[in-house]
Design an enzyme around this catalytic site. Structure first.
Site, PDB file in Angstrom:
ATOM      1  N   THR A  83      14.267  40.066 -39.797  1.00 23.17           N
ATOM      2  CA  THR A  83      14.294  38.974 -38.811  1.00 23.17           C
ATOM      3  C   THR A  83      14.382  39.531 -37.390  1.00 23.17           C
ATOM      4  O   THR A  83      13.688  39.070 -36.483  1.00 23.17           O
ATOM      5  CB  THR A  83      15.506  38.060 -39.081  1.00 23.17           C
ATOM      6  OG1 THR A  83      15.424  37.582 -40.426  1.00 23.17           O
ATOM      7  CG2 THR A  83      15.538  36.878 -38.123  1.00 23.17           C
ATOM      8  N   GLU A 103       7.977  24.068 -47.875  1.00 24.70           N
ATOM      9  CA  GLU A 103       7.232  24.318 -46.639  1.00 24.70           C
ATOM     10  C   GLU A 103       5.724  24.174 -46.838  1.00 24.70           C
ATOM     11  O   GLU A 103       5.026  23.664 -45.962  1.00 24.70           O
ATOM     12  CB  GLU A 103       7.602  25.699 -46.083  1.00 24.70           C
ATOM     13  CG  GLU A 103       9.069  25.746 -45.616  1.00 24.70           C
ATOM     14  CD  GLU A 103       9.528  27.116 -45.153  1.00 24.70           C
ATOM     15  OE1 GLU A 103       8.775  28.101 -45.301  1.00 24.70           O
ATOM     16  OE2 GLU A 103      10.665  27.199 -44.631  1.00 24.70           O
ATOM     17  N   ASN A 132       9.824  36.884 -32.670  1.00 26.19           N
ATOM     18  CA  ASN A 132       9.529  37.795 -33.782  1.00 26.19           C
ATOM     19  C   ASN A 132       8.235  37.459 -34.513  1.00 26.19           C
ATOM     20  O   ASN A 132       8.024  37.863 -35.648  1.00 26.19           O
ATOM     21  CB  ASN A 132      10.725  37.895 -34.733  1.00 26.19           C
ATOM     22  CG  ASN A 132      11.047  36.578 -35.422  1.00 26.19           C
ATOM     23  OD1 ASN A 132      10.342  35.585 -35.247  1.00 26.19           O
ATOM     24  ND2 ASN A 132      12.103  36.577 -36.218  1.00 26.19           N
ATOM     25  N   LYS A 150       3.562  32.606 -35.010  1.00 25.06           N
ATOM     26  CA  LYS A 150       4.284  31.857 -33.982  1.00 25.06           C
ATOM     27  C   LYS A 150       3.597  31.965 -32.616  1.00 25.06           C
ATOM     28  O   LYS A 150       2.714  32.805 -32.408  1.00 25.06           O
ATOM     29  CB  LYS A 150       5.732  32.382 -33.906  1.00 25.06           C
ATOM     30  CG  LYS A 150       6.549  32.129 -35.179  1.00 25.06           C
ATOM     31  CD  LYS A 150       7.968  32.669 -35.024  1.00 25.06           C
ATOM     32  CE  LYS A 150       8.819  32.399 -36.255  1.00 25.06           C
ATOM     33  NZ  LYS A 150      10.193  32.960 -36.129  1.00 25.06           N
ATOM     34  N   TYR A 206      12.761  23.344 -39.585  1.00 25.57           N
ATOM     35  CA  TYR A 206      13.919  24.109 -39.131  1.00 25.57           C
ATOM     36  C   TYR A 206      15.239  23.360 -39.288  1.00 25.57           C
ATOM     37  O   TYR A 206      16.260  23.783 -38.743  1.00 25.57           O
ATOM     38  CB  TYR A 206      13.720  24.564 -37.687  1.00 25.57           C
ATOM     39  CG  TYR A 206      12.810  25.783 -37.563  1.00 25.57           C
ATOM     40  CD1 TYR A 206      13.100  26.961 -38.258  1.00 25.57           C
ATOM     41  CD2 TYR A 206      11.680  25.758 -36.761  1.00 25.57           C
ATOM     42  CE1 TYR A 206      12.275  28.068 -38.159  1.00 25.57           C
ATOM     43  CE2 TYR A 206      10.850  26.873 -36.647  1.00 25.57           C
ATOM     44  CZ  TYR A 206      11.160  28.030 -37.348  1.00 25.57           C
ATOM     45  OH  TYR A 206      10.349  29.138 -37.248  1.00 25.57           O
ATOM     46  N   ARG A 266       7.205  38.396 -47.030  1.00 27.54           N
ATOM     47  CA  ARG A 266       8.438  38.779 -46.337  1.00 27.54           C
ATOM     48  C   ARG A 266       8.440  40.283 -46.030  1.00 27.54           C
ATOM     49  O   ARG A 266       8.923  40.714 -44.981  1.00 27.54           O
ATOM     50  CB  ARG A 266       9.660  38.422 -47.197  1.00 27.54           C
ATOM     51  CG  ARG A 266       9.873  36.937 -47.426  1.00 27.54           C
ATOM     52  CD  ARG A 266      10.360  36.190 -46.212  1.00 27.54           C
ATOM     53  NE  ARG A 266      11.669  36.620 -45.754  1.00 27.54           N
ATOM     54  CZ  ARG A 266      12.370  35.967 -44.803  1.00 27.54           C
ATOM     55  NH1 ARG A 266      11.869  34.874 -44.231  1.00 27.54           N
ATOM     56  NH2 ARG A 266      13.526  36.411 -44.416  1.00 27.54           N
ATOM     57  N   ARG A 299       6.941  42.675 -37.628  1.00 28.80           N
ATOM     58  CA  ARG A 299       7.935  42.418 -36.578  1.00 28.80           C
ATOM     59  C   ARG A 299       8.388  43.706 -35.897  1.00 28.80           C
ATOM     60  O   ARG A 299       8.634  43.721 -34.694  1.00 28.80           O
ATOM     61  CB  ARG A 299       9.134  41.659 -37.165  1.00 28.80           C
ATOM     62  CG  ARG A 299       8.818  40.195 -37.462  1.00 28.80           C
ATOM     63  CD  ARG A 299       9.868  39.598 -38.358  1.00 28.80           C
ATOM     64  NE  ARG A 299       9.846  38.137 -38.377  1.00 28.80           N
ATOM     65  CZ  ARG A 299      10.617  37.396 -39.152  1.00 28.80           C
ATOM     66  NH1 ARG A 299      11.465  37.977 -39.996  1.00 28.80           N
ATOM     67  NH2 ARG A 299      10.548  36.075 -39.107  1.00 28.80           N
ATOM     68  N   PHE A 352      21.027  28.925 -31.799  1.00 30.18           N
ATOM     69  CA  PHE A 352      19.670  29.206 -31.319  1.00 30.18           C
ATOM     70  C   PHE A 352      18.672  28.103 -31.655  1.00 30.18           C
ATOM     71  O   PHE A 352      17.491  28.205 -31.311  1.00 30.18           O
ATOM     72  CB  PHE A 352      19.172  30.543 -31.887  1.00 30.18           C
ATOM     73  CG  PHE A 352      19.165  30.610 -33.401  1.00 30.18           C
ATOM     74  CD1 PHE A 352      18.136  30.057 -34.146  1.00 30.18           C
ATOM     75  CD2 PHE A 352      20.197  31.252 -34.079  1.00 30.18           C
ATOM     76  CE1 PHE A 352      18.127  30.123 -35.529  1.00 30.18           C
ATOM     77  CE2 PHE A 352      20.200  31.319 -35.465  1.00 30.18           C
ATOM     78  CZ  PHE A 352      19.156  30.749 -36.187  1.00 30.18           C
ATOM     79  N   HIS A 355       6.659  33.551 -39.236  1.00 27.91           N
ATOM     80  CA  HIS A 355       7.576  32.951 -40.205  1.00 27.91           C
ATOM     81  C   HIS A 355       6.988  33.106 -41.604  1.00 27.91           C
ATOM     82  O   HIS A 355       5.773  33.018 -41.789  1.00 27.91           O
ATOM     83  CB  HIS A 355       7.758  31.456 -39.923  1.00 27.91           C
ATOM     84  CG  HIS A 355       8.415  30.727 -41.059  1.00 27.91           C
ATOM     85  ND1 HIS A 355       9.787  30.654 -41.196  1.00 27.91           N
ATOM     86  CD2 HIS A 355       7.892  30.093 -42.145  1.00 27.91           C
ATOM     87  CE1 HIS A 355      10.067  29.997 -42.310  1.00 27.91           C
ATOM     88  NE2 HIS A 355       8.936  29.643 -42.905  1.00 27.91           N
TER      89      HIS A 355
HETATM   90  P1  DAT Z   1      13.606  34.584 -40.893  1.00 27.28           P
HETATM   91  O1  DAT Z   1      12.581  34.057 -39.920  1.00 27.28           O
HETATM   92  O2  DAT Z   1      13.524  36.086 -41.039  1.00 27.28           O
HETATM   93  O3  DAT Z   1      13.566  33.863 -42.238  1.00 27.28           O
HETATM   94  P2  DAT Z   1      15.970  33.013 -40.296  1.00 27.28           P
HETATM   95  O4  DAT Z   1      15.461  32.016 -41.272  1.00 27.28           O
HETATM   96  O5  DAT Z   1      17.378  33.496 -40.442  1.00 27.28           O
HETATM   97  O6  DAT Z   1      15.038  34.309 -40.246  1.00 27.28           O
HETATM   98  O7  DAT Z   1      15.844  32.417 -38.831  1.00 27.28           O
HETATM   99  C1  DAT Z   1      14.707  31.650 -38.478  1.00 27.28           C
HETATM  100  C2  DAT Z   1      14.274  32.061 -37.092  1.00 27.28           C
HETATM  101  O8  DAT Z   1      15.271  31.730 -36.145  1.00 27.28           O
HETATM  102  C3  DAT Z   1      14.037  33.561 -36.915  1.00 27.28           C
HETATM  103  O9  DAT Z   1      12.752  33.972 -37.311  1.00 27.28           O
HETATM  104  C4  DAT Z   1      14.231  33.730 -35.432  1.00 27.28           C
HETATM  105  C5  DAT Z   1      15.294  32.712 -35.109  1.00 27.28           C
HETATM  106  N1  DAT Z   1      16.623  33.310 -35.090  1.00 27.28           N
HETATM  107  C6  DAT Z   1      17.377  33.655 -36.143  1.00 27.28           C
HETATM  108  N2  DAT Z   1      18.528  34.214 -35.774  1.00 27.28           N
HETATM  109  C7  DAT Z   1      18.499  34.212 -34.414  1.00 27.28           C
HETATM  110  C8  DAT Z   1      19.396  34.639 -33.406  1.00 27.28           C
HETATM  111  N3  DAT Z   1      20.567  35.202 -33.722  1.00 27.28           N
HETATM  112  N4  DAT Z   1      19.015  34.485 -32.115  1.00 27.28           N
HETATM  113  C9  DAT Z   1      17.851  33.910 -31.788  1.00 27.28           C
HETATM  114  N5  DAT Z   1      16.952  33.491 -32.691  1.00 27.28           N
HETATM  115  C10 DAT Z   1      17.265  33.633 -33.982  1.00 27.28           C
HETATM  116 MG    MG Z   2      13.973  31.880 -42.671  1.00 26.19          MG
END
Ligand code: DAT
Ligand code: MG
Length: 150
Positions: A93, A128, A114, A11, A51, A87, A104, A59, A117
Protein backbone atom coordinates in the site's frame (compact mmCIF):
# COMPACT_ATOMS: atom_id res chain seq x y z
CA UNK A 1 -5.74 -23.90 -10.36
CA UNK A 2 -8.29 -21.22 -9.69
CA UNK A 3 -9.57 -18.87 -12.34
CA UNK A 4 -10.71 -15.74 -10.55
CA UNK A 5 -12.14 -12.37 -11.39
CA UNK A 6 -10.99 -9.26 -9.59
CA UNK A 7 -11.47 -5.53 -9.72
CA UNK A 8 -8.50 -3.32 -10.54
CA UNK A 9 -8.62 0.46 -10.87
CA UNK A 10 -5.91 2.73 -12.21
CA UNK A 11 -6.17 5.87 -10.08
CA UNK A 12 -6.13 9.53 -11.16
CA UNK A 13 -2.42 10.06 -10.41
CA UNK A 14 -1.48 7.30 -12.86
CA UNK A 15 -3.87 8.57 -15.53
CA UNK A 16 -2.58 12.14 -15.11
CA UNK A 17 1.05 11.06 -15.23
CA UNK A 18 0.61 8.99 -18.39
CA UNK A 19 1.24 5.63 -16.73
CA UNK A 20 -1.90 3.79 -17.90
CA UNK A 21 -0.07 1.93 -20.66
CA UNK A 22 2.80 0.83 -18.43
CA UNK A 23 0.42 -0.46 -15.77
CA UNK A 24 -1.92 -2.30 -18.14
CA UNK A 25 1.09 -3.78 -19.89
CA UNK A 26 2.22 -5.44 -16.67
CA UNK A 27 -1.15 -7.19 -16.29
CA UNK A 28 -1.16 -8.27 -19.93
CA UNK A 29 2.39 -9.59 -19.81
CA UNK A 30 1.52 -11.62 -16.71
CA UNK A 31 -1.31 -13.24 -18.68
CA UNK A 32 -4.22 -11.53 -16.96
CA UNK A 33 -7.25 -11.04 -19.18
CA UNK A 34 -8.90 -7.62 -19.21
CA UNK A 35 -12.57 -8.53 -19.52
CA UNK A 36 -13.83 -4.95 -19.32
CA UNK A 37 -12.26 -1.52 -18.99
CA UNK A 38 -13.36 2.13 -19.07
CA UNK A 39 -11.82 5.59 -18.78
CA UNK A 40 -14.16 7.81 -16.83
CA UNK A 41 -14.70 10.30 -14.06
CA UNK A 42 -15.78 7.96 -11.28
CA UNK A 43 -19.43 8.03 -10.22
CA UNK A 44 -19.49 9.59 -6.70
CA UNK A 45 -22.09 7.08 -5.49
CA UNK A 46 -19.96 4.17 -6.67
CA UNK A 47 -16.87 5.66 -5.03
CA UNK A 48 -18.76 6.11 -1.75
CA UNK A 49 -19.80 2.45 -1.75
CA UNK A 50 -16.37 1.31 -2.86
CA UNK A 51 -14.55 3.08 -0.01
CA UNK A 52 -17.28 2.74 2.62
CA UNK A 53 -15.06 0.33 4.55
CA UNK A 54 -12.62 3.22 5.14
CA UNK A 55 -15.28 5.76 6.12
CA UNK A 56 -13.99 6.25 9.67
CA UNK A 57 -10.33 6.53 8.67
CA UNK A 58 -8.66 9.97 8.85
CA UNK A 59 -7.61 9.77 5.20
CA UNK A 60 -11.13 8.95 3.90
CA UNK A 61 -12.21 12.38 2.61
CA UNK A 62 -8.84 13.04 0.99
CA UNK A 63 -8.98 9.64 -0.65
CA UNK A 64 -12.49 10.13 -2.04
CA UNK A 65 -11.64 13.63 -3.29
CA UNK A 66 -8.47 12.33 -4.93
CA UNK A 67 -10.28 9.47 -6.67
CA UNK A 68 -12.70 11.98 -8.19
CA UNK A 69 -10.03 14.55 -9.15
CA UNK A 70 -9.32 13.16 -12.63
CA UNK A 71 -10.36 10.11 -14.66
CA UNK A 72 -9.85 6.57 -13.42
CA UNK A 73 -9.54 3.34 -15.40
CA UNK A 74 -11.71 0.66 -13.78
CA UNK A 75 -10.90 -2.84 -15.04
CA UNK A 76 -12.44 -6.27 -14.68
CA UNK A 77 -9.46 -8.62 -14.61
CA UNK A 78 -9.64 -12.39 -14.95
CA UNK A 79 -6.98 -15.05 -14.67
CA UNK A 80 -5.38 -17.74 -12.61
CA UNK A 81 -5.23 -16.51 -9.00
CA UNK A 82 -6.12 -13.08 -10.36
CA UNK A 83 -6.79 -11.58 -6.92
CA UNK A 84 -3.39 -12.42 -5.44
CA UNK A 85 -1.57 -11.88 -8.72
CA UNK A 86 -3.04 -8.39 -9.03
CA UNK A 87 -2.11 -7.54 -5.45
CA UNK A 88 1.44 -8.79 -6.10
CA UNK A 89 1.77 -6.74 -9.28
CA UNK A 90 0.57 -3.66 -7.33
CA UNK A 91 2.78 -4.18 -4.29
CA UNK A 92 2.60 -2.67 -0.81
CA UNK A 93 0.00 0.00 0.00
CA UNK A 94 2.84 2.36 0.89
CA UNK A 95 5.17 2.57 -2.13
CA UNK A 96 8.13 3.20 0.16
CA UNK A 97 7.61 -0.20 1.81
CA UNK A 98 7.48 -2.14 -1.46
CA UNK A 99 10.09 -3.84 -3.57
CA UNK A 100 11.46 -3.17 -7.05
CA UNK A 101 9.26 -4.71 -9.72
CA UNK A 102 6.04 -3.70 -7.99
CA UNK A 103 3.92 -1.02 -9.68
CA UNK A 104 3.64 1.09 -6.55
CA UNK A 105 7.35 0.84 -5.71
CA UNK A 106 8.52 1.44 -9.27
CA UNK A 107 6.18 4.31 -10.10
CA UNK A 108 4.27 5.47 -6.99
CA UNK A 109 5.07 8.68 -5.10
CA UNK A 110 3.57 8.11 -1.64
CA UNK A 111 0.76 6.26 0.13
CA UNK A 112 -1.86 8.84 -0.88
CA UNK A 113 -0.76 8.64 -4.54
CA UNK A 114 -0.17 4.94 -4.99
CA UNK A 115 -1.51 4.65 -8.55
CA UNK A 116 -3.73 1.59 -8.40
CA UNK A 117 -6.41 -0.28 -6.49
CA UNK A 118 -6.97 -4.04 -6.45
CA UNK A 119 -9.52 -6.12 -4.54
CA UNK A 120 -7.95 -7.68 -1.43
CA UNK A 121 -9.85 -10.99 -1.31
CA UNK A 122 -12.61 -13.09 -2.86
CA UNK A 123 -15.50 -11.35 -1.08
CA UNK A 124 -14.17 -7.88 -1.84
CA UNK A 125 -13.56 -8.88 -5.45
CA UNK A 126 -17.12 -10.13 -5.92
CA UNK A 127 -18.51 -6.95 -4.34
CA UNK A 128 -16.29 -4.57 -6.30
CA UNK A 129 -16.69 -6.34 -9.64
CA UNK A 130 -20.46 -6.18 -9.20
CA UNK A 131 -20.32 -2.55 -8.15
CA UNK A 132 -18.20 -1.31 -11.05
CA UNK A 133 -19.22 -3.81 -13.74
CA UNK A 134 -22.82 -4.88 -13.10
CA UNK A 135 -23.07 -6.16 -16.68
CA UNK A 136 -19.89 -8.27 -16.51
CA UNK A 137 -17.29 -8.21 -19.25
CA UNK A 138 -16.79 -9.52 -22.74
CA UNK A 139 -16.29 -13.27 -23.08
CA UNK A 140 -13.33 -13.99 -25.34
CA UNK A 141 -10.13 -15.96 -25.46
CA UNK A 142 -6.68 -14.43 -25.58
CA UNK A 143 -3.41 -15.95 -26.71
CA UNK A 144 -1.37 -16.79 -23.63
CA UNK A 145 -4.18 -17.84 -21.35
CA UNK A 146 -1.93 -20.22 -19.46
CA UNK A 147 -4.80 -22.13 -17.97
CA UNK A 148 -5.92 -23.30 -21.42
CA UNK A 149 -2.81 -25.44 -21.68
CA UNK A 150 -2.79 -27.17 -18.31
P1 DAT B 1 -4.77 -1.05 -0.48
O1 DAT B 1 -5.10 -0.03 -1.54
O2 DAT B 1 -3.35 -1.54 -0.58
O3 DAT B 1 -5.78 -2.19 -0.43
P2 DAT B 1 -6.08 0.00 1.89
O4 DAT B 1 -7.29 -0.74 1.46
O5 DAT B 1 -5.60 -0.19 3.29
O6 DAT B 1 -4.84 -0.29 0.93
O7 DAT B 1 -6.33 1.56 1.70
C1 DAT B 1 -7.04 2.02 0.56
C2 DAT B 1 -6.34 3.26 0.05
O8 DAT B 1 -6.41 4.30 1.00
C3 DAT B 1 -4.84 3.07 -0.23
O9 DAT B 1 -4.58 2.53 -1.50
C4 DAT B 1 -4.33 4.49 -0.12
C5 DAT B 1 -5.22 5.08 0.95
N1 DAT B 1 -4.58 5.02 2.26
C6 DAT B 1 -4.46 3.96 3.06
N2 DAT B 1 -3.79 4.24 4.18
C7 DAT B 1 -3.49 5.56 4.08
C8 DAT B 1 -2.81 6.48 4.91
N3 DAT B 1 -2.29 6.10 6.08
N4 DAT B 1 -2.68 7.76 4.46
C9 DAT B 1 -3.20 8.15 3.30
N5 DAT B 1 -3.85 7.33 2.46
C10 DAT B 1 -3.99 6.06 2.84
MG1 MG C 1 -7.79 -2.14 0.05
Amino acid sequence: MAIEQTFVMIKPDAVSRGLVGDIISRFEKKGMKIKAMRLEMADPEVVAKHYEVHKERPFYQGLVDFIQSAPVVPMLVEGENAIAVSRALMGATNPAEGRPGEIRFDLGQHIGRNLIHGSDGPETAAFEVGLWFPDGGADYKVAGEQWLFE
